[in-house]
Scaffold this motif. Structure first.
Motif, PDB file in Angstrom:
ATOM      1  N   THR A  12       0.677  -1.259  -0.013  1.00  0.00           N
ATOM      2  CA  THR A  12       0.070   0.116   0.174  1.00  0.00           C
ATOM      3  C   THR A  12       0.789   1.453  -0.051  1.00  0.00           C
ATOM      4  O   THR A  12       0.450   2.171  -0.580  1.00  0.00           O
ATOM      5  CB  THR A  12      -0.893  -0.009   1.209  1.00  0.00           C
ATOM      6  N   LEU A  13       2.172   1.128   0.573  1.00  0.00           N
ATOM      7  CA  LEU A  13       3.081   2.291   0.531  1.00  0.00           C
ATOM      8  C   LEU A  13       3.735   2.577  -0.571  1.00  0.00           C
ATOM      9  O   LEU A  13       4.449   3.489  -1.014  1.00  0.00           O
ATOM     10  CB  LEU A  13       3.704   2.286   1.789  1.00  0.00           C
ATOM     11  N   LEU A  14       3.661   1.478  -1.575  1.00  0.00           N
ATOM     12  CA  LEU A  14       4.797   1.716  -2.786  1.00  0.00           C
ATOM     13  C   LEU A  14       4.515   2.791  -3.740  1.00  0.00           C
ATOM     14  O   LEU A  14       5.618   3.155  -3.867  1.00  0.00           O
ATOM     15  CB  LEU A  14       4.832   0.355  -3.583  1.00  0.00           C
ATOM     16  N   PRO A  15       3.307   3.448  -3.781  1.00  0.00           N
ATOM     17  CA  PRO A  15       2.942   4.456  -4.839  1.00  0.00           C
ATOM     18  C   PRO A  15       3.657   5.534  -4.159  1.00  0.00           C
ATOM     19  O   PRO A  15       4.489   6.374  -4.733  1.00  0.00           O
ATOM     20  CB  PRO A  15       1.604   4.663  -4.862  1.00  0.00           C
ATOM     21  N   ARG A  16       3.612   5.753  -2.556  1.00  0.00           N
ATOM     22  CA  ARG A  16       4.164   6.915  -2.068  1.00  0.00           C
ATOM     23  C   ARG A  16       5.984   6.936  -2.119  1.00  0.00           C
ATOM     24  O   ARG A  16       6.438   7.816  -2.112  1.00  0.00           O
ATOM     25  CB  ARG A  16       3.596   7.208  -0.909  1.00  0.00           C
ATOM     26  N   LEU A  17       6.276   5.651  -1.880  1.00  0.00           N
ATOM     27  CA  LEU A  17       7.912   5.340  -2.041  1.00  0.00           C
ATOM     28  C   LEU A  17       8.343   5.718  -3.451  1.00  0.00           C
ATOM     29  O   LEU A  17       9.315   6.490  -3.532  1.00  0.00           O
ATOM     30  CB  LEU A  17       8.082   3.935  -1.524  1.00  0.00           C
ATOM     31  N   ARG A  18       7.360   5.293  -4.321  1.00  0.00           N
ATOM     32  CA  ARG A  18       7.890   5.612  -5.692  1.00  0.00           C
ATOM     33  C   ARG A  18       7.760   7.036  -5.996  1.00  0.00           C
ATOM     34  O   ARG A  18       8.934   7.672  -6.670  1.00  0.00           O
ATOM     35  CB  ARG A  18       7.041   5.008  -6.886  1.00  0.00           C
ATOM     36  N   ARG A  19       6.944   7.889  -5.532  1.00  0.00           N
ATOM     37  CA  ARG A  19       7.115   9.181  -5.670  1.00  0.00           C
ATOM     38  C   ARG A  19       8.062   9.984  -4.757  1.00  0.00           C
ATOM     39  O   ARG A  19       8.588  10.825  -5.515  1.00  0.00           O
ATOM     40  CB  ARG A  19       5.585   9.792  -5.017  1.00  0.00           C
ATOM     41  N   PHE A  20       8.262   9.556  -3.888  1.00  0.00           N
ATOM     42  CA  PHE A  20       9.272   9.986  -2.941  1.00  0.00           C
ATOM     43  C   PHE A  20      10.854   9.835  -3.762  1.00  0.00           C
ATOM     44  O   PHE A  20      11.657  10.699  -3.956  1.00  0.00           O
ATOM     45  CB  PHE A  20       9.402   9.524  -1.545  1.00  0.00           C
ATOM     46  N   ALA A  21      10.924   8.610  -4.076  1.00  0.00           N
ATOM     47  CA  ALA A  21      12.059   8.109  -4.812  1.00  0.00           C
ATOM     48  C   ALA A  21      12.310   9.185  -6.180  1.00  0.00           C
ATOM     49  O   ALA A  21      13.336   9.527  -6.412  1.00  0.00           O
ATOM     50  CB  ALA A  21      12.377   6.613  -5.104  1.00  0.00           C
ATOM     51  N   ARG A  22      11.245   9.492  -6.886  1.00  0.00           N
ATOM     52  CA  ARG A  22      11.198  10.057  -8.250  1.00  0.00           C
ATOM     53  C   ARG A  22      11.742  11.565  -7.950  1.00  0.00           C
ATOM     54  O   ARG A  22      12.297  12.060  -8.814  1.00  0.00           O
ATOM     55  CB  ARG A  22       9.891  10.160  -8.648  1.00  0.00           C
ATOM     56  N   ALA A  23      11.132  11.925  -6.750  1.00  0.00           N
ATOM     57  CA  ALA A  23      11.967  13.436  -6.561  1.00  0.00           C
ATOM     58  C   ALA A  23      13.032  13.559  -6.143  1.00  0.00           C
ATOM     59  O   ALA A  23      13.883  14.398  -6.585  1.00  0.00           O
ATOM     60  CB  ALA A  23      10.993  13.826  -5.411  1.00  0.00           C
ATOM     61  N   LEU A  24      13.674  12.176  -5.632  1.00  0.00           N
ATOM     62  CA  LEU A  24      15.282  12.443  -5.249  1.00  0.00           C
ATOM     63  C   LEU A  24      16.094  11.876  -6.448  1.00  0.00           C
ATOM     64  O   LEU A  24      17.212  12.616  -6.712  1.00  0.00           O
ATOM     65  CB  LEU A  24      15.429  11.327  -4.140  1.00  0.00           C
ATOM     66  N   ALA A  25      15.750  10.646  -7.172  1.00  0.00           N
ATOM     67  CA  ALA A  25      16.444  10.280  -8.063  1.00  0.00           C
ATOM     68  C   ALA A  25      16.749  10.922  -9.504  1.00  0.00           C
ATOM     69  O   ALA A  25      15.723  11.970  -9.757  1.00  0.00           O
ATOM     70  CB  ALA A  25      16.401   8.586  -8.392  1.00  0.00           C
ATOM     71  N   ARG A  26      17.400  10.594 -10.417  1.00  0.00           N
ATOM     72  CA  ARG A  26      17.663  11.356 -11.677  1.00  0.00           C
ATOM     73  C   ARG A  26      16.846  10.944 -12.858  1.00  0.00           C
ATOM     74  O   ARG A  26      16.381  11.902 -13.613  1.00  0.00           O
ATOM     75  CB  ARG A  26      18.995  11.429 -12.191  1.00  0.00           C
ATOM     76  N   ASN A  27      16.192   9.829 -12.681  1.00  0.00           N
ATOM     77  CA  ASN A  27      15.242   9.406 -13.748  1.00  0.00           C
ATOM     78  C   ASN A  27      14.341   8.259 -12.899  1.00  0.00           C
ATOM     79  O   ASN A  27      14.753   7.630 -11.922  1.00  0.00           O
ATOM     80  CB  ASN A  27      15.988   8.839 -14.994  1.00  0.00           C
ATOM     81  N   PRO A  28      13.457   7.791 -13.596  1.00  0.00           N
ATOM     82  CA  PRO A  28      12.472   6.803 -13.225  1.00  0.00           C
ATOM     83  C   PRO A  28      13.035   5.358 -12.805  1.00  0.00           C
ATOM     84  O   PRO A  28      12.795   4.858 -11.742  1.00  0.00           O
ATOM     85  CB  PRO A  28      11.355   6.626 -14.122  1.00  0.00           C
ATOM     86  N   GLN A  29      14.104   5.298 -13.824  1.00  0.00           N
ATOM     87  CA  GLN A  29      14.672   4.008 -13.570  1.00  0.00           C
ATOM     88  C   GLN A  29      15.447   3.928 -12.176  1.00  0.00           C
ATOM     89  O   GLN A  29      15.215   3.028 -11.501  1.00  0.00           O
ATOM     90  CB  GLN A  29      15.737   3.640 -14.579  1.00  0.00           C
ATOM     91  N   ASP A  30      16.358   4.756 -11.943  1.00  0.00           N
ATOM     92  CA  ASP A  30      17.084   4.874 -10.762  1.00  0.00           C
ATOM     93  C   ASP A  30      16.028   5.073  -9.418  1.00  0.00           C
ATOM     94  O   ASP A  30      16.393   4.402  -8.441  1.00  0.00           O
ATOM     95  CB  ASP A  30      18.057   6.171 -10.926  1.00  0.00           C
TER      96      ASP A  30
END
Lengths: 166, 246
Positions: A12-30
């Motif tokens: 259930t938290l994966l979408p939020r973790l992905r959003r957070f990571a997307r803000a930090l990382a340089r691209n969606p893959q990373d």
């Protein structure tokens, strides 16, 4: 927390973790690489988590640490393979997103890491100053000054089109 | 009154208390320039949020779902202290001795729970059997899954009748480095059938671990021994009232 419970909560938290990571990382893959590392570490350390502890904050913290590790590793590699690394960055910026979305993501990418982290936690993930400062292990005053500087930079890069639309 | 940029930002981030918020809003109503400064901060927040909001709607990549589901291999496999799902044979005495010794020498000796003065050790190997002792024996005999005392060192999971007719109960030791196990009532003692390392159970919030949350070694033994369904709260209470006699 029992591992099976953690697995359910993680989904259930994966979408939020992905959003957070997307803000930090340089691209969606990373970004998804970071999420995967965080999930693996979380499952490994499920026993450290008390049932009452806020799970999302714990996971943000694990992801943030994974990101810092990755930044360091990248810096080490960067000294050796600078040319290869910058080529990779260009090649990866290919996902489709609305123009303003891309402009914001690009502007965020130009912030110093610590300011980007503050923006990701407070503006994007909606954590309180207290929660974000705790997670970043800095006093609230440090967090608020990072936020102020980050906003100034973002505003300078992005201009005021956001207001005009309103 | 003049407002610092940081105060306006705190307002945009929802961090001002009610009094400061009301004062600022009154000031904004009287000062369009101030209102404009605040609007800038709010617009930026909304814009940054909007840029990342679509991520929440994306389908989850299969590789991430797989990593959530992945069996915790490696480190976890090594942390099971004791017993695989067992074959028919009972554990031989040397095996039990080794397990008990590792428990007594290892995690179970460390916690305050087991230091002298806190009571007898949780595992009693006297008399040629491995049975529950101390706080573990008391919890198995007296504690109901539906009403666990706050901060109890032992949490009771499920209770059931074994195929042999004995009452058996799963338990976890929250403060002993995280162990979970299964004990069956036999000859006026709780014979320990399985003991394995587990995540520490949370103390005192009434959470009742399901069988699926047990370490695989314990869950496997439950599946092997159980006759029918686990006891419900009433049956559990009635069994306790009969002293867990068949």
């Amino acid at each position: 927390m029992p591992t099976d419970r953690l697995r359910e909560e993680l989904v259930t938290l994966l979408p939020r973790l992905r959003r957070f990571a997307r803000a930090l990382a340089r691209n969606p893959q990373d970004a998804d690489d970071l999420v995967q590392t965080a999930v693996e570490r979380a499952l490994l350390h499920a026993g450290q988590l008390r049932e009452a502890a806020p799970l999302a904050a714990w996971l943000y913290g694990i992801l943030r640490n994974a990101w810092i590790d990755e930044q360091r590793a990248r810096a080490r590699r960067g000294r050796l393979f600078a040319a290869v690394d910058s080529g990779e960055q260009v090649a990866d910026a290919t996902h489709a997103a609305p123009a303003d979305s891309l402009a914001v993501q690009d502007a965020l990418g130009r912030l110093p890491d610590e300011q980007r982290l503050a923006v990701a936690l407070v503006l994007i993930e909606g954590l309180s100053y207290k929660e974000a400062a705790h997670l970043m292990e800095v006093p609230i005053g440090t967090l608020t000054s990072r936020l102020a500087r980050a906003r100034e930079t973002l505003q300078a890069i992005l201009g005021d089109t956001g207001i005009a639309q309103r | 009154m003049t407002y610092s940029e940081e105060t306006l930002i705190a307002y945009a981030d929802g961090e001002l208390d009610a009094a400061a918020r009301a004062a600022l809003e009154a000031a904004m109503a009287a000062d369009p320039q101030l209102a404009q400064r605040v609007a800038r901060h709010r617009a930026l927040r909304a814009r940054v949020q909007a840029a990342f909001a679509p991520v929440l709607e994306e389908p989850l990549p299969e590789r991430l779902l797989a990593s959530v589901r992945a069996a915790a291999a490696g480190p976890h496999a090594g942390s099971v202290v004791a017993l695989q799902p067992r074959a028919r044979a009972r554990w031989s005495w040397p095996e039990w001795t080794a397990i008990a010794a590792s428990l007594l020498a290892g995690a179970l000796l460390g916690p305050p729970l087991l230091r002298p003065g806190a009571g007898a050790s949780l595992v009693d190997t006297s008399g040629g059997r491995v049975v529950a002792g101390g706080a573990l024996a008391r919890a198995l005999a007296g504690q109901l899954a539906s009403s666990q005392p706050a901060g109890a060192p032992v949490a009771i999971g499920i209770s059931f009748r074994s195929r042999a007719g004995a009452y058996c109960r799963t338990f976890s030791l929250s403060e002993a480095g995280g162990f979970a196990g299964l004990a069956c009532h036999e000859q006026n003692a709780w014979r320990i059938e399985t003991l394995a390392r587990a995540e520490p159970a949370p103390a005192g919030n009434g959470y009742r671990p399901a069988a699926s949350a047990l370490p695989p070694a314990v869950a496997g033994t439950v599946a092997e021994l159980i006759a029918g369904e686990p006891l419900d709260a009433a049956a559990e209470s009635a069994a306790r009232a009969r002293g867990w006699m068949r």
